[in-house]
Design a protein around this motif. Structure first.
Motif, PDB file in Angstrom:
ATOM      1  N   TYR A  11       0.865  -1.172   0.000  1.00 30.91           N
ATOM      2  CA  TYR A  11       0.000   0.000   0.000  1.00 30.91           C
ATOM      3  C   TYR A  11       0.904   1.225   0.000  1.00 30.91           C
ATOM      4  O   TYR A  11       1.883   1.276   0.738  1.00 30.91           O
ATOM      5  CB  TYR A  11      -0.903   0.046   1.239  1.00 30.91           C
ATOM      6  N   VAL A  12       0.563   2.188  -0.824  1.00 31.32           N
ATOM      7  CA  VAL A  12       1.229   3.479  -0.794  1.00 31.32           C
ATOM      8  C   VAL A  12       0.233   4.435  -0.159  1.00 31.32           C
ATOM      9  O   VAL A  12      -0.907   4.558  -0.620  1.00 31.32           O
ATOM     10  CB  VAL A  12       1.618   3.954  -2.214  1.00 31.32           C
ATOM     11  N   VAL A  13       0.654   5.099   0.921  1.00 27.09           N
ATOM     12  CA  VAL A  13      -0.217   6.013   1.654  1.00 27.09           C
ATOM     13  C   VAL A  13       0.479   7.364   1.757  1.00 27.09           C
ATOM     14  O   VAL A  13       1.609   7.449   2.240  1.00 27.09           O
ATOM     15  CB  VAL A  13      -0.545   5.479   3.068  1.00 27.09           C
ATOM     16  N   ALA A  14      -0.192   8.398   1.272  1.00 22.94           N
ATOM     17  CA  ALA A  14       0.383   9.750   1.283  1.00 22.94           C
ATOM     18  C   ALA A  14      -0.555  10.705   2.002  1.00 22.94           C
ATOM     19  O   ALA A  14      -1.778  10.590   1.915  1.00 22.94           O
ATOM     20  CB  ALA A  14       0.611  10.239  -0.143  1.00 22.94           C
ATOM     21  N   ILE A  15       0.041  11.667   2.700  1.00 22.22           N
ATOM     22  CA  ILE A  15      -0.713  12.723   3.367  1.00 22.22           C
ATOM     23  C   ILE A  15      -0.675  13.962   2.479  1.00 22.22           C
ATOM     24  O   ILE A  15       0.386  14.370   2.016  1.00 22.22           O
ATOM     25  CB  ILE A  15      -0.107  13.058   4.747  1.00 22.22           C
ATOM     26  N   VAL A  16      -1.848  14.546   2.248  1.00 25.80           N
ATOM     27  CA  VAL A  16      -1.940  15.753   1.422  1.00 25.80           C
ATOM     28  C   VAL A  16      -2.679  16.833   2.215  1.00 25.80           C
ATOM     29  O   VAL A  16      -3.848  16.658   2.555  1.00 25.80           O
ATOM     30  CB  VAL A  16      -2.676  15.486   0.090  1.00 25.80           C
ATOM     31  N   PRO A  17      -1.991  17.938   2.532  1.00 24.18           N
ATOM     32  CA  PRO A  17      -2.679  19.059   3.195  1.00 24.18           C
ATOM     33  C   PRO A  17      -3.694  19.683   2.236  1.00 24.18           C
ATOM     34  O   PRO A  17      -3.426  19.803   1.037  1.00 24.18           O
ATOM     35  CB  PRO A  17      -1.557  20.050   3.512  1.00 24.18           C
ATOM     36  N   TRP A  18      -4.830  20.090   2.769  1.00 27.33           N
ATOM     37  CA  TRP A  18      -5.927  20.583   1.934  1.00 27.33           C
ATOM     38  C   TRP A  18      -6.506  21.832   2.565  1.00 27.33           C
ATOM     39  O   TRP A  18      -6.783  21.849   3.757  1.00 27.33           O
ATOM     40  CB  TRP A  18      -6.981  19.491   1.822  1.00 27.33           C
ATOM     41  N   GLU A  19      -6.669  22.864   1.776  1.00 25.46           N
ATOM     42  CA  GLU A  19      -7.268  24.110   2.251  1.00 25.46           C
ATOM     43  C   GLU A  19      -8.486  24.409   1.377  1.00 25.46           C
ATOM     44  O   GLU A  19      -8.370  25.087   0.354  1.00 25.46           O
ATOM     45  CB  GLU A  19      -6.255  25.252   2.172  1.00 25.46           C
ATOM     46  N   PRO A  20      -9.660  23.876   1.765  1.00 24.90           N
ATOM     47  CA  PRO A  20     -10.850  24.069   0.930  1.00 24.90           C
ATOM     48  C   PRO A  20     -11.294  25.526   0.846  1.00 24.90           C
ATOM     49  O   PRO A  20     -11.836  25.946  -0.164  1.00 24.90           O
ATOM     50  CB  PRO A  20     -11.914  23.211   1.597  1.00 24.90           C
ATOM     51  N   ARG A  21     -11.069  26.274   1.916  1.00 24.90           N
ATOM     52  CA  ARG A  21     -11.371  27.704   1.952  1.00 24.90           C
ATOM     53  C   ARG A  21     -10.218  28.394   2.659  1.00 24.90           C
ATOM     54  O   ARG A  21      -9.524  27.768   3.454  1.00 24.90           O
ATOM     55  CB  ARG A  21     -12.675  27.951   2.724  1.00 24.90           C
ATOM     56  N   PRO A  22     -10.022  29.669   2.416  1.00 23.90           N
ATOM     57  CA  PRO A  22      -8.944  30.373   3.121  1.00 23.90           C
ATOM     58  C   PRO A  22      -9.055  30.195   4.635  1.00 23.90           C
ATOM     59  O   PRO A  22     -10.148  30.213   5.196  1.00 23.90           O
ATOM     60  CB  PRO A  22      -9.145  31.834   2.710  1.00 23.90           C
ATOM     61  N   GLU A  23      -7.930  29.968   5.267  1.00 27.25           N
ATOM     62  CA  GLU A  23      -7.821  29.798   6.712  1.00 27.25           C
ATOM     63  C   GLU A  23      -8.561  28.561   7.229  1.00 27.25           C
ATOM     64  O   GLU A  23      -8.923  28.492   8.403  1.00 27.25           O
ATOM     65  CB  GLU A  23      -8.277  31.057   7.442  1.00 27.25           C
ATOM     66  N   THR A  24      -8.805  27.592   6.363  1.00 23.27           N
ATOM     67  CA  THR A  24      -9.422  26.331   6.745  1.00 23.27           C
ATOM     68  C   THR A  24      -8.539  25.219   6.192  1.00 23.27           C
ATOM     69  O   THR A  24      -8.439  25.062   4.989  1.00 23.27           O
ATOM     70  CB  THR A  24     -10.838  26.187   6.144  1.00 23.27           C
ATOM     71  N   SER A  25      -7.882  24.490   7.071  1.00 22.02           N
ATOM     72  CA  SER A  25      -7.001  23.443   6.567  1.00 22.02           C
ATOM     73  C   SER A  25      -7.374  22.084   7.144  1.00 22.02           C
ATOM     74  O   SER A  25      -7.845  21.976   8.266  1.00 22.02           O
ATOM     75  CB  SER A  25      -5.544  23.767   6.873  1.00 22.02           C
ATOM     76  N   ARG A  26      -7.180  21.071   6.307  1.00 25.11           N
ATOM     77  CA  ARG A  26      -7.405  19.684   6.676  1.00 25.11           C
ATOM     78  C   ARG A  26      -6.269  18.870   6.082  1.00 25.11           C
ATOM     79  O   ARG A  26      -5.520  19.357   5.245  1.00 25.11           O
ATOM     80  CB  ARG A  26      -8.737  19.181   6.104  1.00 25.11           C
ATOM     81  N   ARG A  27      -6.184  17.628   6.474  1.00 24.12           N
ATOM     82  CA  ARG A  27      -5.198  16.733   5.889  1.00 24.12           C
ATOM     83  C   ARG A  27      -5.936  15.489   5.416  1.00 24.12           C
ATOM     84  O   ARG A  27      -6.704  14.908   6.171  1.00 24.12           O
ATOM     85  CB  ARG A  27      -4.135  16.359   6.916  1.00 24.12           C
ATOM     86  N   ALA A  28      -5.677  15.110   4.180  1.00 25.80           N
ATOM     87  CA  ALA A  28      -6.279  13.906   3.628  1.00 25.80           C
ATOM     88  C   ALA A  28      -5.226  12.816   3.550  1.00 25.80           C
ATOM     89  O   ALA A  28      -4.048  13.092   3.341  1.00 25.80           O
ATOM     90  CB  ALA A  28      -6.839  14.184   2.237  1.00 25.80           C
ATOM     91  N   SER A  29      -5.659  11.594   3.720  1.00 26.25           N
ATOM     92  CA  SER A  29      -4.789  10.438   3.560  1.00 26.25           C
ATOM     93  C   SER A  29      -5.239   9.708   2.298  1.00 26.25           C
ATOM     94  O   SER A  29      -6.362   9.215   2.225  1.00 26.25           O
ATOM     95  CB  SER A  29      -4.917   9.527   4.780  1.00 26.25           C
ATOM     96  N   LEU A  30      -4.365   9.676   1.296  1.00 27.25           N
ATOM     97  CA  LEU A  30      -4.664   8.985   0.042  1.00 27.25           C
ATOM     98  C   LEU A  30      -3.926   7.656   0.028  1.00 27.25           C
ATOM     99  O   LEU A  30      -2.762   7.590   0.441  1.00 27.25           O
ATOM    100  CB  LEU A  30      -4.201   9.814  -1.156  1.00 27.25           C
ATOM    101  N   ALA A  31      -4.561   6.609  -0.460  1.00 25.00           N
ATOM    102  CA  ALA A  31      -3.917   5.299  -0.491  1.00 25.00           C
ATOM    103  C   ALA A  31      -4.275   4.548  -1.761  1.00 25.00           C
ATOM    104  O   ALA A  31      -5.322   4.779  -2.368  1.00 25.00           O
ATOM    105  CB  ALA A  31      -4.337   4.477   0.721  1.00 25.00           C
ATOM    106  N   GLN A  32      -3.368   3.641  -2.124  1.00 22.91           N
ATOM    107  CA  GLN A  32      -3.614   2.758  -3.260  1.00 22.91           C
ATOM    108  C   GLN A  32      -2.819   1.480  -3.048  1.00 22.91           C
ATOM    109  O   GLN A  32      -1.679   1.516  -2.589  1.00 22.91           O
ATOM    110  CB  GLN A  32      -3.189   3.422  -4.568  1.00 22.91           C
TER     111      GLN A  32
END
Length: 183
Positions: A144-165
């Protein structure tokens, strides 16, 4: 005041409130609970055997596509190469569904047992500026390859997504993958 003895009004009120009642009874979150009991034990020897040096190279990119153009990448974040053991398969199915690939938005569930050896039995790399990563000397097998991608859907709003395959490598070749998701 409503006359609830009339069948039409009582039925209308019940139908109107049904979605709220169902929502109140639904389990919280995607996982149903915060702790998931795993049935498969972690086999550290198998995982370490899969992590031995081999003839393959696995390269790729990880990104979240913005709905209106552009993308967020895994630049500067860690990417993990996790051996596809029975324990890993069970965890990944819980997190990413039956296809064992996709995206998870934390918080996710905790696992029991949660093996520290599982966390340690992975190779890691750091994504480059464009969201590219590479693992050299990978043995034949499934990972499995698992990567973390920071995400800012709106200004000053951040989340982190975990993508895997899930990926299989063999034959001493360069294999490329693209972890990609459009929220």
């Amino acid at each position: 005041m409503f006359d609830l003895s009339r069948p039409g009004i009582a039925r209308s009120l019940l139908l109107a409130s049904l979605p709220l009642l169902l929502a109140a009874c639904a389990s919280p979150g995607r996982y149903g609970s915060t702790t998931v009991q795993l049935l498969k034990p972690f086999d550290q020897d198998q995982a370490l055997h899969q992590l031995r040096d081999g003839p393959n190279t696995l390269a790729g990119t990880a990104l979240l596509l913005h709905p209106y153009g552009g993308a967020a990448t895994c630049a500067g974040q860690q990417v993990a190469l996790i051996p596809a053991t029975a324990y890993a398969d069970e965890r990944m199915t819980v997190l990413y569904g039956p296809a064992r690939q996709g995206v998870v938005w934390p918080p996710g569930p905790t696992f029991a047992p949660d093996s520290l050896a599982y966390e340690a039995a992975a190779r890691t790399a750091t994504c480059g500026a464009g969201g590219a990563f590479q693992f050299d000397k990978v043995a034949d097998g499934a990972f499995y390859v698992v990567a973390i991608v920071p995400w800012e859907p709106r200004p000053e709003t951040s989340r982190r997504a975990s993508l895997a395959q899930r990926v299989e490598v063999k034959g001493g070749k360069l294999q490329t993958i693209e972890l990609k998701y459009r929220p």
